[in-house]
Design a protein around this motif. Sequence first.
Motif, PDB file in Angstrom:
ATOM      1  N   LEU A 163       4.233  -0.101   5.080  1.00 15.46           N
ATOM      2  CA  LEU A 163       4.536   0.634   5.978  1.00 15.46           C
ATOM      3  C   LEU A 163       4.807   1.359   6.978  1.00 15.46           C
ATOM      4  CD1 LEU A 163       4.098   3.820   3.183  1.00 15.46           C
ATOM      5  CD2 LEU A 163       6.037   1.909   3.463  1.00 15.46           C
ATOM      6  N   GLU A 164       3.424   0.943   8.199  1.00 16.83           N
ATOM      7  CA  GLU A 164       3.494   0.851   9.480  1.00 16.83           C
ATOM      8  C   GLU A 164       3.946  -0.219  10.065  1.00 16.83           C
ATOM      9  OE1 GLU A 164      -0.352   1.890  11.351  1.00 16.83           O
ATOM     10  OE2 GLU A 164      -0.577   3.335   9.318  1.00 16.83           O
ATOM     11  N   THR A 165       3.387  -1.202   9.451  1.00 20.76           N
ATOM     12  CA  THR A 165       5.336  -2.885   9.473  1.00 20.76           C
ATOM     13  C   THR A 165       5.768  -2.452   9.584  1.00 20.76           C
ATOM     14  OG1 THR A 165       2.512  -3.759   9.322  1.00 20.76           O
ATOM     15  CG2 THR A 165       4.697  -4.958   9.332  1.00 20.76           C
ATOM     16  N   MET A 166       6.484  -1.649   8.463  1.00 15.57           N
ATOM     17  CA  MET A 166       7.786  -1.319   8.694  1.00 15.57           C
ATOM     18  C   MET A 166       8.711  -0.151   8.740  1.00 15.57           C
ATOM     19  SD  MET A 166       7.997  -2.416   4.571  1.00 15.57           S
ATOM     20  CE  MET A 166       9.540  -2.569   4.106  1.00 15.57           C
ATOM     21  N   LEU A 171       7.474   7.691   5.542  1.00 14.52           N
ATOM     22  CA  LEU A 171       7.164   7.638   3.988  1.00 14.52           C
ATOM     23  C   LEU A 171       5.837   8.097   4.106  1.00 14.52           C
ATOM     24  CD1 LEU A 171       9.673   4.920   2.747  1.00 14.52           C
ATOM     25  CD2 LEU A 171       9.728   7.557   1.443  1.00 14.52           C
ATOM     26  N   LEU A 172       5.118   7.447   5.161  1.00 14.54           N
ATOM     27  CA  LEU A 172       3.668   7.510   4.903  1.00 14.54           C
ATOM     28  C   LEU A 172       3.321   9.045   5.336  1.00 14.54           C
ATOM     29  CD1 LEU A 172       0.837   5.865   5.086  1.00 14.54           C
ATOM     30  CD2 LEU A 172       1.567   5.512   8.139  1.00 14.54           C
ATOM     31  N   SER A 175       3.250  10.921   1.865  1.00 14.80           N
ATOM     32  CA  SER A 175       2.769  10.640   1.016  1.00 14.80           C
ATOM     33  C   SER A 175       0.868  10.830   1.178  1.00 14.80           C
ATOM     34  CB  SER A 175       2.286   8.625   1.008  1.00 14.80           C
ATOM     35  OG  SER A 175       1.935   8.312   2.003  1.00 14.80           O
ATOM     36  N   ARG A 176       1.359  11.387   2.418  1.00  9.06           N
ATOM     37  CA  ARG A 176      -0.124  11.946   3.296  1.00  9.06           C
ATOM     38  C   ARG A 176      -0.093  13.411   2.537  1.00  9.06           C
ATOM     39  NH1 ARG A 176      -4.648   8.203   4.679  1.00  9.06           N
ATOM     40  NH2 ARG A 176      -3.318   7.590   6.426  1.00  9.06           N
ATOM     41  N   VAL A 177       0.990  13.775   2.845  1.00 10.95           N
ATOM     42  CA  VAL A 177       1.090  15.145   2.090  1.00 10.95           C
ATOM     43  C   VAL A 177       1.275  14.928   0.765  1.00 10.95           C
ATOM     44  CG1 VAL A 177       2.962  17.209   2.441  1.00 10.95           C
ATOM     45  CG2 VAL A 177       2.679  16.335   3.931  1.00 10.95           C
ATOM     46  N   ILE A 178       0.883  14.435   0.394  1.00 13.64           N
ATOM     47  CA  ILE A 178       0.965  14.932  -1.047  1.00 13.64           C
ATOM     48  C   ILE A 178      -0.459  14.923  -1.659  1.00 13.64           C
ATOM     49  CG2 ILE A 178       1.719  13.676  -3.741  1.00 13.64           C
ATOM     50  CD1 ILE A 178       4.677  12.879  -2.745  1.00 13.64           C
ATOM     51  N   SER A 179      -0.776  13.675  -0.888  1.00 11.76           N
ATOM     52  CA  SER A 179      -2.423  13.677  -1.492  1.00 11.76           C
ATOM     53  C   SER A 179      -2.928  14.219  -0.799  1.00 11.76           C
ATOM     54  CB  SER A 179      -2.565  12.232  -0.611  1.00 11.76           C
ATOM     55  OG  SER A 179      -4.330  11.956  -0.648  1.00 11.76           O
ATOM     56  N   LEU A 207      -7.208   9.647  -3.027  1.00 17.77           N
ATOM     57  CA  LEU A 207      -7.135   8.706  -2.386  1.00 17.77           C
ATOM     58  C   LEU A 207      -6.510   7.721  -3.170  1.00 17.77           C
ATOM     59  CD1 LEU A 207     -11.063   8.170  -1.609  1.00 17.77           C
ATOM     60  CD2 LEU A 207      -9.368   8.209  -0.146  1.00 17.77           C
ATOM     61  N   LEU A 208      -6.094   7.894  -4.556  1.00 13.96           N
ATOM     62  CA  LEU A 208      -5.000   6.632  -5.408  1.00 13.96           C
ATOM     63  C   LEU A 208      -3.947   7.218  -5.356  1.00 13.96           C
ATOM     64  CD1 LEU A 208      -7.814   6.683  -8.343  1.00 13.96           C
ATOM     65  CD2 LEU A 208      -7.120   4.860  -6.936  1.00 13.96           C
ATOM     66  N   LEU A 209      -3.697   8.891  -5.324  1.00  7.46           N
ATOM     67  CA  LEU A 209      -2.038   9.310  -4.905  1.00  7.46           C
ATOM     68  C   LEU A 209      -1.721   8.949  -3.329  1.00  7.46           C
ATOM     69  CD1 LEU A 209      -2.277  12.673  -6.181  1.00  7.46           C
ATOM     70  CD2 LEU A 209      -1.035  11.112  -6.524  1.00  7.46           C
ATOM     71  N   LEU A 210      -2.160   9.090  -2.814  1.00  8.09           N
ATOM     72  CA  LEU A 210      -2.360   8.324  -1.277  1.00  8.09           C
ATOM     73  C   LEU A 210      -1.786   6.954  -1.477  1.00  8.09           C
ATOM     74  CD1 LEU A 210      -1.534   9.223   1.931  1.00  8.09           C
ATOM     75  CD2 LEU A 210      -3.878   7.843   1.737  1.00  8.09           C
ATOM     76  N   LYS A 211      -2.013   6.070  -2.336  1.00 10.38           N
ATOM     77  CA  LYS A 211      -1.279   4.372  -2.256  1.00 10.38           C
ATOM     78  C   LYS A 211      -0.623   4.251  -3.490  1.00 10.38           C
ATOM     79  CE  LYS A 211      -4.699   1.974  -0.556  1.00 10.38           C
ATOM     80  NZ  LYS A 211      -4.259   1.579   1.240  1.00 10.38           N
TER      81      LYS A 211
END
Length: 211
Positions: A163-166, A171-172, A175-179, A207-211
């Motif tokens: 995601l960082e590359t793109m 979005l990252l 996902s971090r907020v949700i995790s 950790l799994l939710l972060l993915k």
Amino acid sequence: AVYLLLKITSSYKKIKSSIVLKEVLSYSWPLTFSGILFIIAGKIDTIMLGHFLNVESVGIYNAVLTISGLLLLGFVAITTLFVSVSSSLFSKQNKKGIENLYAFVAKWTAILTMPLFFLFISFPKMVITLLFGSVYTSGSIPLVLLSFGVFFTVMLGPSNNLLETMGRTKLLLISRVISTSSNIIMNLILIPPYGMIGAAIATGSSLLLLK
């Protein structure tokens, strides 16, 4: 480092600084808040253990948390190279190359992590005793649970790095907020009745939710 940076970028002086600044800010501000949330997520279970239980539990849990973190050594080493190579492929719009690279990295990080993972889940008390002493062996079950969470996170591959590359840093951040939010909620629910085991389940699941 500053001298080399100025020397290398001297050929780009004609680029309008306002355009560059706008792009940099758009890319980096979500990463800044993602980093803050990452720090919070890494400490929240320890803080809540200290609130609901006692100092002894915090000490034992921090020990097993440190041990489980060893499973990320191979992952961090390889994904550091992944970002560099995938950025080059992305700039060339080589989607097939990125897919192959992702599969390669996911496979080898899993292979490198497996020996330690099986050691941790098969002989948790021995590992804890060897590294921290027999006083900490009550953290053997949390170590197994955290090891599963970290290992399956590694198995999913470097999705966050991609995601960082793109340039999809927003979005990252989402996902971090949700995790992080789920980690806090699960810790609130699971720590009072289950203690360190509850904290380990909450952290591994987040950790799994972060993915």
